[in-house]
Design an enzyme around this catalytic site. Structure first.
Site, PDB file in Angstrom:
ATOM      1  N   PRO B 357      52.459 112.241  43.385  1.00 43.92           N
ATOM      2  CG  PRO B 357      50.421 111.620  44.651  1.00 43.92           C
ATOM      3  CD  PRO B 357      51.167 112.909  43.995  1.00 43.92           C
ATOM      4  CG  ASP B 533      49.371 114.406  40.331  1.00 48.22           C
ATOM      5  OD1 ASP B 533      49.114 113.838  41.307  1.00 48.22           O
ATOM      6  OD2 ASP B 533      49.785 115.524  40.496  1.00 48.22           O
ATOM      7  CG  HIS B 534      47.009 107.714  42.485  1.00 48.12           C
ATOM      8  ND1 HIS B 534      45.790 107.795  42.337  1.00 48.12           N
ATOM      9  CD2 HIS B 534      47.462 106.297  42.575  1.00 48.12           C
ATOM     10  CE1 HIS B 534      45.224 106.376  42.327  1.00 48.12           C
ATOM     11  NE2 HIS B 534      46.147 105.619  42.435  1.00 48.12           N
ATOM     12  NE  ARG B 535      49.126 116.050  43.374  1.00 48.81           N
ATOM     13  CZ  ARG B 535      49.749 117.176  43.109  1.00 48.81           C
ATOM     14  NH1 ARG B 535      49.880 118.036  44.062  1.00 48.81           N
ATOM     15  NH2 ARG B 535      50.202 117.708  42.078  1.00 48.81           N
ATOM     16  CG  LEU B 536      43.570 115.640  38.410  1.00 51.99           C
ATOM     17  CD1 LEU B 536      42.403 116.375  39.106  1.00 51.99           C
ATOM     18  CD2 LEU B 536      44.336 116.559  37.449  1.00 51.99           C
TER      19      LEU B 536
END
Lengths: 491, 564
Positions: B357, B533-536
């Protein structure tokens, strides 16, 4: 100077297989052989001994089982020993010629002669003669051959013990014994391993008086499952072979009518009379030959070339396979290694990665084993084992063949039912064991064997039944009722 | 003229029925070549000729019963010389070098021949060797040899473009090029025969001696230890002195332990893939390691989401989308195979976009000081023989900022549900090449000076344009910088190079009016983006990262304080 990608030294079952595979993979390959194509195995080992054993088997049948089946021989079967010998030789010859054709057909250059390393990339071959279709043998000469890779497949030879120097006339190794043109009246066999017992069995059937002198307390010690060895020992003794345990051969001297062999047991000496003496105390690797030092190849104190799991020696472009690189000294292990090294040389990632190297002893009855013995399984940490036997006496085919001695024994992990070892003593054990090898390599469970339909009536049914017996519910032997009166179908 | 007789066929066999002739009059045959098939009462056998020659007459017809020792055909042995040497003569256009060691004229003796391999020119097939993990083919860019050329062992014969890099293919053999099997533009599969060499044993000898010092692993197929070794490239003579001791060469993975349940074929697969089967948990019956277990474990050592994503990519509608040309437009469209670097780019970006994402943050920096600094350093750099661009400064500022924000130097191992923080800084930079986008990597950029980085960038960029990068030089980045703005555009939203978690964008430097201390001033301004990376990485974290980065880039002197 000739130059190759791969030069294989020794054309035994390891060497010739390596050479063919290398050639198949597109490598420019030569094979150097000083004696016979096919090596000890095809010429003075496995194959000729099987010819003699087969012959002895039929003779024995004629003497013992024919009458039962209603065959009345008015005169006993006579053995024309020289003719037998020439037939045996023709068997070897046929196989050896086959090897020659295969090598040629794969464009492997055959170089006859004795190889000596000059360096890690060069050997000299003292050429006895050139291998040519119709060419006349040329005079002995020496040639230098270069190669990117070498495969040492020079095998092993019979061990000689002090006081018993082989003359191959009277004091014999297996090589001389297989070439006897008569059955000796009295023969002393020193060493009760598988080679000694195979020869003892057939010579006894041909009428020789056989005494086996064994240094340990049992025959085939450490080679096979002890229960299997027991069956063979019993039959051997019943057939009239005399076995002396814990006994050492000390020396021999020629007497008027043959030889006197001095043996010693528990401090007491005894003299055995014999026409011939056979020494089968084992084989030693030929690591002392071929001038391996010049190539820098490490050889251990027993003469084995040290190799890794890809059968590579300490010198990166030199490989060693078969008897020369360690136990077990078996042709089929050497052949597997032959293919392995050819593929490694070609650049594939391969290793000696098998679960089991099966072993077969062609005694009467035969013994064959694959996988672990009970002791080995426990040593590897399999503490909870299921072990059971199924006897050939309960197998219709074995009864109809009048070959009911022996059993199939299976060893499995009690928790997972994964098959760990199979030990067979009985008729055609040598042919039956392959199913066990496949089962073990595939990681089969006892159920896999038990639930595979085995055709009736065959000896192979014993494999299925032994698996069922190990699970606790074989049909053709009586076992204890299933737990809870069969409430659970699966013990 | 020589008579060829039916040889002994084996004990007790005195005759055989002729099933088939394998030669006909006029055929030139070699010693040991089969001339006929015969059925005896034991087996069907092929009858070899003991000598070479040209077949004159066949003495029997199919169906005839032939007795041992009868003459089956006649041969003209003297004709063999001309017959066999004919092909050798046809390559007489060889360069002068080749004449120094000509293929020996073929055996002139008409007498029965020993089967020794000296003499005649032999044909050697040169196959395309393994090119590296997962690379099964390459597009032929250029031949480096032509028929008639004399090739030495390890000499490059062709340039090939794979989806990872352009590589030169070496010949493992010595010989004269007889035939070339592909033309430029062809796609060559690993293990297919690329060209045929004509060699003689004598020439092989010469060259092996000539190149004894070449290291065993030359050429593009160098790989990590866990992969199968470079194929068909036999080590040259120098290796014999390598490594003493008894342990001998190492191989990986280790042999399966006795508790491991896996079929022989599965064990071999694991070995070929470099997977240690002993460390695997099998999903099969009784813990059996299945073929699927091995196949799916391949990327465990790297990043699990890689394969997961490739599977996604492979099955996603986009990659299987069939574009059907409207019939009327057919002639107005041209179809070109999607392969090589383009295909790899497509796959990688598809994968990254489907896993990560993305979000992008943009800001501008006043780089007046940086521009001045670089101007001042130009001469200094020139004295050291290099040219300093803005990129190394940006790298340094970025690395210093990453130390503050370690989540930018990380990866996500989806399978293990773990975040992997990296303690090394390998910075990739996107390079535009005629073949498409490639990303060379400056390894351990944190430990290198600006001058060193400058040199390396120039070198890598040049070789990237020339298509000469090695695949190792494009691996292992922990973060990437894209400099697309130097071409044009104020801002972009780049795609992260998975398994990295961020990409920094730098754009054109422009003179812009800005309000500084309440007054209008013209300053040098450069735009930056950070895509994460929006996950992180949370939005606020990225904002703080960009702010901290811009502070450094606006005060390049501060970089001195953080230099290591």
């Amino acid at each position: 100077m000739k130059n190759f990608d791969v030069v294989v030294i020794g054309a035994g079952p390891g060497g010739y297989v390596a050479a063919i595979k290398a050639a198949q993979l597109g490598l420019n390959t030569a094979i150097v052989e000083r004696e016979f194509l096919g090596g000890v195995c095809l010429n003075v080992g496995c194959i000729p001994s099987k010819a003699m054993i087969t012959a002895a088997h039929w003779l024995h049948k004629s003497q013992h089982d024919f009458a039962t089946m209603g065959f009345n021989l008015n005169t006993p079967v006579e053995v024309d020993f020289p003719k037998l010998l020439s037939w045996k030789n023709s068997v070897s010859q046929k196989m050896s010629n086959g090897v020659s054709q295969l090598l040629k057909g794969n464009n492997v250059t055959i170089i006859r002669g004795e190889a000596q390393f000059k360096s890690a990339t060069e050997i000299t071959v003292n050429t006895a003669k050139t291998e040519a279709g119709a060419g006349a043998p040329s005079a002995a000469s020496s040639e230098t051959i270069q190669s990117k890779y070498f495969v040492i497949a020079t095998g092993s030879r019979p061990i000689e013990i002090p006081g018993f120097k082989f003359d191959e006339k009277d004091i014999l190794s297996s090589t001389g014994a297989l070439d006897l043109n008569h059955a000796p009246k009295k023969i002393v066999v020193i060493g009760g391993g598988y080679i000694g017992l195979e020869i003892s069995s057939y010579l006894r059937k041909f009428g020789s008086e056989v005494t086996v002198v064994e240094a340990q307390g049992q025959l085939l010690a450490g080679v096979v499952d002890p229960e299997c060895a027991q069956v063979v020992t019993r039959k051997l003794v019943k057939s009239g072979v005399k076995v002396m345990y814990n006994t050492k051969a000390q020396g021999q001297k020629k007497s008027k009518d043959g030889y006197e062999v001095t043996v010693e047991a528990n401090g007491k000496q005894e003299i055995l009379k014999a026409d011939k003496i056979l020494v089968t105390v084992g084989r030693r690797p030929n690591g002392d030959q071929t001038n391996l030092k010049a190539a820098g190849v490490t050889v251990d104190e027993r003469g084995f070339v040290k190799v890794d799991g890809q059968r590579r020696t300490n010198i990166k472009n030199i490989f060693a396979i078969g008897d020369i690189c360690g136990q077990p000294m078996l042709a089929h292990k050497a052949s597997y290694e032959g293919i392995l090294v050819a593929e490694v040389i070609k650049g594939a990632n391969r290793a000696f990665d098998v679960k089991t190297v099966p072993a077969v002893v062609f005694t009467d009855p035969e013994i064959a084993s694959a996988g672990l013995t009970e002791a080995e399984a426990r040593a590897k940490g399999f503490n909870d084992l299921k072990i059971a036997k199924f006897p050939f006496a309960a197998n219709g085919r074995a009864v109809s063949m009048q070959e009911t001695d022996g059993f199939v024994k299976m060893i499995a992990d009690a928790k997972t039912h994964v098959l760990l070892g199979v030990h067979i003593v009985g008729p055609e054990a040598s042919n039956l064991i392959s199913e066990a090898v496949l089962a073990i390599e595939m990681g089969a469970r006892l159920e896999d064997l038990a639930l595979s339909i085995h055709p009736h009536p065959t000896l192979g049914e014993t494999m299925m039944e032994a698996a069922e017996a190990t699970l606790g519910h074989a049909i053709h032997i009586i076992q204890k009722p299933l737990a809870g009166n069969g409430k659970s179908l699966h013990p | 003229m020589a008579d060829i007789k039916l040889p002994e066929l084996g004990e007790g066999v005195t005759e055989g029925e002729l099933i088939k002739w394998l030669v006909k009059p006029g055929d030139s045959i070699k010693p040991d070549q089969s001339v006929a098939e015969l059925m005896t009462d034991k087996a069907t056998v092929e009858i070899p000729s003991p000598m070479a020659g040209v077949v004159k007459t066949l003495k029997f017809k199919v169906g005839d019963v032939i007795k041992v020792e009868s003459v089956i055909l006649t041969l003209d042995p003297s004709a063999s010389t001309t017959a066999i040497s004919a092909p050798a003569a046809s390559v007489s256009a060889a360069p002068a070098a080749a004449t120094a060691q000509p293929a020996k004229p073929v055996l002139s003796a008409p007498t029965p021949l020993p089967s020794t391999p000296t003499g005649p020119a032999t044909s050697i097939s040169v196959k395309l060797p393994e090119l590296g993990e997962g690379v099964s083919e390459g597009e032929l860019v250029k031949w480096l040899v032509k028929p008639g050329d004399l090739v030495q062992a390890d000499q490059s014969i062709a340039e090939l473009m794979t989806d990872k890099a352009t590589v030169e293919v070496p010949s493992p053999f010595v010989g004269k090029v007889k035939e070339i099997k592909f033309k430029v533009g062809d796609v060559v599969k690993v293990d297919s025969v690329m060209l045929i060499l004509e060699g003689s044993s004598s020439s092989v000898t010469t060259t092996v001696k000539a190149s004894p010092t070449v290291s065993p692993q030359t050429g593009p197929q160098q790989k990590s230890a866990t992969l199968s070794m470079a194929a068909t490239n036999p080590p040259p003579a120098g290796f014999a002195t390598a490594s003493g001791g008894s342990g001998a060469a190492e191989f990986y993975p280790p042999v399966a332990e006795s508790r491991v349940l896996a079929t022989p074929a599965t064990r071999r697969l694991a070995r070929e893939m470099g997977v240690n089967i002993n460390s695997m948990t099998g999903t099969g019956l009784a813990g059996r390691v299945t073929r699927d277990d091995v196949l799916s474990s391949q990327s465990q050592s790297t990043f699990e989401s890689g394969t997961a994503a490739q599977k996604v990519a492979a099955t996603s509608p986009t990659t299987t989308f069939a574009y059907q040309s409207p019939q009327s437009l057919g002639p107005l469209e041209e179809r070109v195979a999607l392969r090589g670097i383009r295909k790899k780019i497509a796959e990688n970006l598809q994968m990254a976009k489907s896993i990560i994402p993305h979000f992008t943050l943009m800001d501008e920096a006043d780089v007046t000081e940086l521009v001045t600094l670089r101007e001042n350093l130009k001469d200094f750099a020139a004295k050291s023989g290099t040219k300093v661009t803005f990129l190394p400064f940006v790298m340094k500022a970025m690395i210093a900022t990453m130390r503050e924000f370690p989540m930018f130097n990380a990866s996500i191992d989806d399978k293990a549900s773990e975040i992997v923080y990296k303690k090394y800084f390998n910075v990739g930079f996107a390079a535009d090449t005629p073949n498409g986008l490639v990303v060379p990597v400056i390894k351990n950029a944190d430990q290198k000076s600006i001058l060193e980085i400058s040199r390396e960038i120039l070198d890598l960029a040049k070789r990237a344009r020339d298509g000469k990068l090695k695949s190792e030089e494009m691996k292992g980045a922990t973060i990437t910088i894209t400099n697309i703005g130097s071409v044009g555009g104020t801002y972009a939203t780049p795609i992260i190079n998975h398994p990295e978690v961020a990409i920094l964008g730098m754009y054109k430097i422009q003179d812009k009016p800005i309000i500084k201390n309440g007054a209008l001033a013209v300053q040098k301004v450069m735009n930056y983006t950070v895509t994460a990376d929006h996950r992180l990485i949370d939005g606020a974290v990225a904002a703080n990262f960009l702010k901290a980065f811009i502070q450094r880039i606006e005060k390049p002197g501060s970089l001195m304080l953080e230099m290591r």
